[in-house]
Motif scaffolding. Structure first.
Motif, PDB file in Angstrom:
ATOM      1  N   LEU A   5       0.827  -1.209   0.000  1.00  0.00           N
ATOM      2  CA  LEU A   5       0.000   0.000   0.000  1.00  0.00           C
ATOM      3  C   LEU A   5       0.856   1.252   0.000  1.00  0.00           C
ATOM      4  O   LEU A   5       0.568   2.208  -0.706  1.00  0.00           O
ATOM      5  N   ALA A   6       1.910   1.266   0.798  1.00  0.00           N
ATOM      6  CA  ALA A   6       2.765   2.446   0.865  1.00  0.00           C
ATOM      7  C   ALA A   6       3.465   2.689  -0.465  1.00  0.00           C
ATOM      8  O   ALA A   6       3.646   3.831  -0.875  1.00  0.00           O
ATOM      9  N   LEU A   7       3.836   1.632  -1.163  1.00  0.00           N
ATOM     10  CA  LEU A   7       4.551   1.772  -2.425  1.00  0.00           C
ATOM     11  C   LEU A   7       3.661   2.283  -3.559  1.00  0.00           C
ATOM     12  O   LEU A   7       4.159   2.804  -4.536  1.00  0.00           O
ATOM     13  N   CYS A   8       2.358   2.106  -3.436  1.00  0.00           N
ATOM     14  CA  CYS A   8       1.471   2.425  -4.558  1.00  0.00           C
ATOM     15  C   CYS A   8       0.622   3.665  -4.309  1.00  0.00           C
ATOM     16  O   CYS A   8      -0.284   3.938  -5.082  1.00  0.00           O
ATOM     17  N   ASP A   9       0.898   4.419  -3.269  1.00  0.00           N
ATOM     18  CA  ASP A   9       0.099   5.602  -2.951  1.00  0.00           C
ATOM     19  C   ASP A   9       0.071   6.635  -4.073  1.00  0.00           C
ATOM     20  O   ASP A   9      -0.842   7.444  -4.134  1.00  0.00           O
ATOM     21  N   SER A  75       0.780  -2.548 -16.570  1.00  0.00           N
ATOM     22  CA  SER A  75       0.627  -1.121 -16.276  1.00  0.00           C
ATOM     23  C   SER A  75       0.961  -0.826 -14.821  1.00  0.00           C
ATOM     24  O   SER A  75       1.591   0.189 -14.512  1.00  0.00           O
ATOM     25  N   HIS A  76       0.538  -1.700 -13.920  1.00  0.00           N
ATOM     26  CA  HIS A  76       0.828  -1.522 -12.496  1.00  0.00           C
ATOM     27  C   HIS A  76       2.334  -1.531 -12.260  1.00  0.00           C
ATOM     28  O   HIS A  76       2.866  -0.655 -11.557  1.00  0.00           O
ATOM     29  N   VAL A  92      -6.470  -3.253 -11.952  1.00  0.00           N
ATOM     30  CA  VAL A  92      -6.667  -4.693 -11.829  1.00  0.00           C
ATOM     31  C   VAL A  92      -8.075  -5.033 -11.334  1.00  0.00           C
ATOM     32  O   VAL A  92      -8.716  -5.944 -11.875  1.00  0.00           O
ATOM     33  N   PRO A  93      -8.633  -4.330 -10.328  1.00  0.00           N
ATOM     34  CA  PRO A  93      -9.984  -4.675  -9.885  1.00  0.00           C
ATOM     35  C   PRO A  93     -11.057  -4.534 -10.967  1.00  0.00           C
ATOM     36  O   PRO A  93     -12.115  -5.164 -10.877  1.00  0.00           O
ATOM     37  N   GLU A 115      -6.226  -8.193  -4.928  1.00  0.00           N
ATOM     38  CA  GLU A 115      -5.852  -7.969  -3.531  1.00  0.00           C
ATOM     39  C   GLU A 115      -4.382  -7.595  -3.385  1.00  0.00           C
ATOM     40  O   GLU A 115      -4.009  -6.821  -2.509  1.00  0.00           O
ATOM     41  N   LEU A 116      -3.543  -8.117  -4.262  1.00  0.00           N
ATOM     42  CA  LEU A 116      -2.095  -7.918  -4.171  1.00  0.00           C
ATOM     43  C   LEU A 116      -1.621  -6.638  -4.865  1.00  0.00           C
ATOM     44  O   LEU A 116      -0.786  -5.909  -4.325  1.00  0.00           O
ATOM     45  N   PHE A 117      -2.133  -6.361  -6.037  1.00  0.00           N
ATOM     46  CA  PHE A 117      -1.692  -5.205  -6.823  1.00  0.00           C
ATOM     47  C   PHE A 117      -2.607  -4.030  -6.498  1.00  0.00           C
ATOM     48  O   PHE A 117      -3.655  -3.854  -7.114  1.00  0.00           O
TER      49      PHE A 117
END
Length: 185
Positions: A5-9, A75-76, A92-93, A115-117
């Motif tokens: 979560l912190a990495l993808c903010d 893309s992620h 992804v969702p 859930e992961l990405f």
């Protein structure tokens, strides 16, 4: 999960139904400065039509979903490596939401990927907007399906713990200003 979560903010998703102004907004945001990632669906449709493939939403929805998943994972990864805000035209969702919309089961690997990405906890929803909705060669959904797509995407992201931020019914410039203000805070 907290490290993810912190990495993808810095990665912000714009989702919603077809014809709700997502792509026009993404283009306006790109012109204003933030990096962007394009939508998977239209590109996959163009490629499949060009090569005579069957991974199309009107032919083989499961294969279409798998190609969308691959696109969104790529893309992620690309966005994760970038600094500064990145605005994603879907995430992804959305693949989960698409499968739910079609009445197809969501395979475990798709659920796990969603859930992961992860992305920023705030997800922008472009709500159904009948005044701007239009069909074309790649967007064949009728208004009812387009409206339901937005509702399914909202439920899907909410189920995954995201906070939904509804975009205003406003000009592209005003929508872009709204998003830019939100991602700056």
């Amino acid at each position: 999960m907290r490290e993810t979560l912190a990495l993808c903010d810095h990665m912000f998703v714009v989702t919603g139904g077809p014809g709700s102004g997502k792509t026009a907004l993404i283009e306006a945001l790109a012109a204003a400065g933030p990096r962007t990632m394009p939508e998977a669906g239209r590109a996959i449709i163009r490629d499949q039509v060009q090569i005579g493939g069957s991974a199309l939403p009107w032919a083989d929805r499961s294969s279409f979903a798998e190609l969308m998943l691959s696109w969104e994972l790529r893309s992620h990864r690309e966005a994760l490596a970038l600094s500064g805000p990145v605005v994603m035209d879907r995430g992804v969702p959305d693949v989960m939401g698409y499968l739910r919309l079609c009445g197809l089961s969501v395979p475990q690997h798709v659920q796990h990927a969603a859930e992961l990405f992860r992305y920023n906890r705030r997800v922008f929803l472009a709500p159904w907007w009948p005044e701007i909705f239009a069909q074309d060669e790649e967007r064949k959904q009728d208004p009812a399906e387009a409206r339901e797509t937005g509702a399914v995407m909202e439920r899907t992201y909410s189920d995954l713990g995201y906070e939904i931020v509804r975009l205003p019914y406003a000009s592209i410039e005003d929508r872009a200003a709204f998003v830019l203000e939100c991602i700056a805070t």
